[in-house]
Design an enzyme around this catalytic site. Sequence first.
Site, PDB file in Angstrom:
ATOM      1  CB  SER A 153      -0.869   0.067   1.291  1.00 16.62           C
ATOM      2  OG  SER A 153      -1.566   1.358   1.456  1.00 16.62           O
ATOM      3  CE1 TYR A 166      -3.844  -2.418   5.642  1.00 20.76           C
ATOM      4  CE2 TYR A 166      -3.143   0.169   5.105  1.00 20.76           C
ATOM      5  CZ  TYR A 166      -3.513  -1.323   4.706  1.00 20.76           C
ATOM      6  OH  TYR A 166      -3.344  -1.577   3.358  1.00 20.76           O
TER       7      TYR A 166
END
Length: 292
Positions: A153, A166
């Site tokens: 990501s 995260y």
Amino acid sequence: MSMSLTNENQAGRSTKPVVLVTGTSTGIGLAVAVTAAMAGWQVVATIRREGSDGELRTAADIAGVSSDIELRMLDITDAETSAATVNDIAQRYGRLDAVVNNAGSGHVGTVEDDSIDAIRRVMEVNYFGVVNVTKPAMAHLRASGGTLVTVSSVGGVVGQPFNEAYCAAKFAVEGMMESLQPVAAAVGVRVVIVEPGAVATSFVENVGIADAGVTASGAYAEAFDHYIERTRGAFANAQLAQGVADVIVGALLADEIPFRLQSSDGATAFAGTKLRDLDGSAVTGFTASWVA
């Protein structure tokens, strides 16, 4: 269970290259599974929850590739089951040419309010889940001269407000894969990281914003409201999952591929904020605007 009884009962070496794709019930993983099958791969697609295969089955039927996709249940946080699944795939088809580590889950919260258990769970899914699949796959990828693709990501490059757990997990994935890349290359395995930005999938619906533990009366409420406003805007213009899948399958098919790929121009610009930022001031100055 399998989408193809032919594949389920197949013995001996596959004439097609074989790719394992995790997290294929929706979104990027679903698009990768179908796109890879259309490109001539034998796909083994995994899902975590029983009964969550409807969208994949429909998409495969429409694309005419149901016979090229075998569906398996897999919880990547279970190391023993992950290893058994990877090894069984290699044995069943006589080869394993690629792995796409796609399965993961989002999480919104902040360290003061998050429970330790919640933070550990984020790491178990997004980091240790990748380890659990990668570890047994490496021997098979060495044998095939294969490719390991991991969906990271832009949050694996740029730390983002209210995404501490995260981003920590994705930073860990990036650090592991960046360290593994030259080691794997020395034994003939290609290692690739793909970094999407905002993607229009059910992933964002599962992040848990409503359960983030940040209340209207909390110390972080104002900052959180600003973050939510900015995030909704970002996902209103999100990239489609198919665009990410095209980058991933392109990496599987390419003769030469760099280690780090972004899936869109926006993701490249976003990640570039960090990759050009030697002292960290550009990143922290940029993300400060999200919460003020």
